[in-house]
Design an enzyme around this catalytic site. Structure first.
Site, PDB file in Angstrom:
ATOM      1  N   ALA A  83       4.545  -4.136  -9.621  1.00  0.00           N
ATOM      2  CA  ALA A  83       3.786  -3.922 -10.869  1.00  0.00           C
ATOM      3  C   ALA A  83       2.323  -3.611 -10.531  1.00  0.00           C
ATOM      4  CB  ALA A  83       3.870  -5.154 -11.759  1.00  0.00           C
ATOM      5  N   TRP A  94      10.880 -10.139   8.445  1.00  0.00           N
ATOM      6  CA  TRP A  94      10.754 -10.020   9.897  1.00  0.00           C
ATOM      7  C   TRP A  94       9.635  -9.001  10.122  1.00  0.00           C
ATOM      8  CZ3 TRP A  94      15.227 -10.423   7.188  1.00  0.00           C
ATOM      9  CH2 TRP A  94      16.140 -11.413   7.576  1.00  0.00           C
ATOM     10  N   ARG A  95       8.419  -9.482  10.192  1.00  0.00           N
ATOM     11  CA  ARG A  95       7.298  -8.546  10.287  1.00  0.00           C
ATOM     12  C   ARG A  95       6.216  -9.030  11.244  1.00  0.00           C
ATOM     13  NH1 ARG A  95       4.271  -8.855   4.436  1.00  0.00           N
ATOM     14  NH2 ARG A  95       3.581  -6.805   5.104  1.00  0.00           N
ATOM     15  N   THR A 126       0.838  -1.213   0.000  1.00  0.00           N
ATOM     16  CA  THR A 126       0.000   0.000   0.000  1.00  0.00           C
ATOM     17  C   THR A 126       0.871   1.260   0.000  1.00  0.00           C
ATOM     18  OG1 THR A 126      -0.132  -0.292   2.403  1.00  0.00           O
ATOM     19  CG2 THR A 126      -2.058  -0.976   1.095  1.00  0.00           C
ATOM     20  N   ASN A 178       3.784   1.467  -1.554  1.00  0.00           N
ATOM     21  CA  ASN A 178       4.237   1.632  -2.938  1.00  0.00           C
ATOM     22  C   ASN A 178       3.171   2.358  -3.766  1.00  0.00           C
ATOM     23  OD1 ASN A 178       6.307   0.008  -2.026  1.00  0.00           O
ATOM     24  ND2 ASN A 178       5.595  -1.847  -3.067  1.00  0.00           N
ATOM     25  N   ASN A 224      -4.607  -8.575  -3.101  1.00  0.00           N
ATOM     26  CA  ASN A 224      -3.189  -8.901  -2.881  1.00  0.00           C
ATOM     27  C   ASN A 224      -3.005 -10.181  -2.056  1.00  0.00           C
ATOM     28  OD1 ASN A 224      -0.701  -8.098  -3.725  1.00  0.00           O
ATOM     29  ND2 ASN A 224      -0.862  -6.053  -2.812  1.00  0.00           N
ATOM     30  N   ASP A 230       1.079  -2.734  -7.602  1.00  0.00           N
ATOM     31  CA  ASP A 230       0.955  -1.554  -6.729  1.00  0.00           C
ATOM     32  C   ASP A 230       0.990  -0.268  -7.556  1.00  0.00           C
ATOM     33  OD1 ASP A 230       1.181  -3.474  -4.720  1.00  0.00           O
ATOM     34  OD2 ASP A 230       3.323  -3.110  -4.434  1.00  0.00           O
TER      35      ASP A 230
HETATM   36  P1  AMP Z   1       0.071  -8.345 -12.339  1.00  0.00           P
HETATM   37  O1  AMP Z   1      -0.292  -7.900 -10.960  1.00  0.00           O
HETATM   38  O2  AMP Z   1       1.261  -9.252 -12.411  1.00  0.00           O
HETATM   39  O3  AMP Z   1      -1.094  -8.893 -13.076  1.00  0.00           O
HETATM   40  O4  AMP Z   1       0.565  -7.042 -13.123  1.00  0.00           O
HETATM   41  C1  AMP Z   1       0.038  -5.768 -12.899  1.00  0.00           C
HETATM   42  C2  AMP Z   1       0.151  -4.938 -14.141  1.00  0.00           C
HETATM   43  O5  AMP Z   1       1.545  -4.753 -14.482  1.00  0.00           O
HETATM   44  C3  AMP Z   1      -0.473  -5.562 -15.386  1.00  0.00           C
HETATM   45  O6  AMP Z   1      -1.866  -5.323 -15.454  1.00  0.00           O
HETATM   46  C4  AMP Z   1       0.270  -4.818 -16.479  1.00  0.00           C
HETATM   47  O7  AMP Z   1      -0.316  -3.537 -16.675  1.00  0.00           O
HETATM   48  C5  AMP Z   1       1.666  -4.654 -15.882  1.00  0.00           C
HETATM   49  N1  AMP Z   1       2.530  -5.738 -16.364  1.00  0.00           N
HETATM   50  C6  AMP Z   1       2.838  -6.893 -15.721  1.00  0.00           C
HETATM   51  N2  AMP Z   1       3.663  -7.653 -16.480  1.00  0.00           N
HETATM   52  C7  AMP Z   1       3.891  -6.962 -17.627  1.00  0.00           C
HETATM   53  C8  AMP Z   1       4.647  -7.199 -18.807  1.00  0.00           C
HETATM   54  N3  AMP Z   1       5.352  -8.333 -18.984  1.00  0.00           N
HETATM   55  N4  AMP Z   1       4.642  -6.257 -19.782  1.00  0.00           N
HETATM   56  C9  AMP Z   1       3.952  -5.106 -19.623  1.00  0.00           C
HETATM   57  N5  AMP Z   1       3.217  -4.821 -18.528  1.00  0.00           N
HETATM   58  C10 AMP Z   1       3.171  -5.727 -17.539  1.00  0.00           C
END
Ligand code: AMP
Length: 307
Positions: free
Chosen positions: A254, A100-101, A30, A32, A163, A256
């Site tokens: 990604a 460690w949380r 959160t 991030n 998450n 976050d």
């Molecule tokens: P995730 O939580 O792994 O589904 O990823 C979250 C977001 O990160 C995705 O909805 C994409 O917008 C972006 N993302 C993850 N992996 C990639 C990738 N290989 N190339 C481009 N965007 C990505």
């Protein structure tokens, strides 16, 4: 527009090359999102609600929060505790994490219900996650869910990323029950399909979206790695394409950063489709660099021009 993010930020030890050399950072799901939101929507007031200790590392974390443009006025202090810590280890390029949380100060973030209610009353948007729920004792989790429910009834916009982290929960069933309680009090759910398929056996991203809609969410935005983002809103399905990177470096944060993009768009009044496109751009930039909090080029942060 004021966005309140609730959860745990941890001290982060990142290897710097030598086998015993580490750099200190601060991160947490959160947090991030708050960090990327403060960068991508400078006119939005972003606040972070957590609990830290009153030691030097806690003071450094709070300063980092402030210096990142995030309001630290809602961070409480617990004199007997300190912040959680995680360490990244590298083995032939593969990262693994040690945590460690289990006794961190943030576990008390819902102990002061008046503080929680006041913080929510002052916000327009409230963001929390399944990790926020996972770190809380049962009583704290109920307090937080009840406070969010009241805030939603009072007209606040509630965003929730499930998450899913089975290791933080006593059992899969306990996790699934608590996550669906979170889902029942949110307006915008932001699940990641890979985790949802693993923990809830959802056969498709649409099935994930449907489950969150049935639980009570108005809008569901299902992330799916490099696959298209699935959006369900106002009874309508849509898809936003993701342009997969050719040089994937590190998928940490990604989801976050993606959530921050969605919240930035919402805060600016952009249509969901534009917010999702912006979120994809932001997350795309994040997965091309190592680490949770990475510098982003200015042209990735201009939602205004893109809406
Ligand atoms: P995730 O939580 O792994 O589904 O990823 C979250 C977001 O990160 C995705 O909805 C994409 O917008 C972006 N993302 C993850 N992996 C990639 C990738 N290989 N190339 C481009 N965007 C990505």
């Amino acid at each position: 527009m004021r966005v309140l993010c609730i959860g745990e930020c941890m001290a982060e030890m990142v290897p710097t090359g030598g086998s015993q050399d580490y750099r200190l950072g601060f991160a947490g799901d959160t947090f991030n999102t708050a960090w990327y939101l403060a960068r991508s929507a400078p006119r939005v007031q972003v606040s972070y609600l957590t609990v830290v200790g009153d030691d030097a590392i806690s003071a450094q974390m709070t300063k980092f929060t402030r210096d990142s443009g995030i309001d630290d006025g809602l961070i409480r202090t617990s004199p007997d505790k300190t912040v959680g810590l995680y360490m990244i280890s590298l083995d032939k390029g593969e990262r693994s994490f040690s945590y460690w949380r289990s006794d961190s100060a943030a576990r008390a973030l819902a102990d002061d219900v008046d503080h929680l209610r006041k913080a929510m009353a002052d916000a327009d948007v409230i963001y929390f996650s399944g990790i926020t729920l996972a770190i809380l004792p049962d009583a704290g989790r109920s307090t937080l869910i009840d406070a969010v429910k009241e805030a939603r009834a009072a007209g606040k916009e509630i965003a929730f990323d499930p998450n899913l982290r089975p290791r933080l929960w006593a059992s899969m069933d306990a996790m699934r029950d608590a996550i669906m309680e979170g889902a029942a009090v949110c307006d915008i759910a932001l699940p990641s399909y890979e985790d949802e398929a693993h923990c809830f056996d959802d056969p498709t991203p649409q099935a994930t979206a449907r489950r969150y809609v049935d639980a009570g969410a108005d809008t569901v935005i299902v992330k799916n790695g490099s696959g298209a983002v699935i959006v369900f809103e106002d009874g309508t399905w849509s898809e936003s394409p993701v342009h997969p990177v050719t040089d994937l470096v590190d998928t940490t944060a990604a989801g976050d950063s993606f959530n921050a993009g969605v919240l930035a768009g919402y805060a600016k009044g952009a249509p969901t489709q534009s917010s999702v496109a912006f979120a994809c751009n932001l997350a795309r930039a994040v997965v091309q660099q190592r680490g949770a909090l990475v510098p982003i080029a200015a042209d990735e942060l201009t939602l205004d021009e893109k809406t």
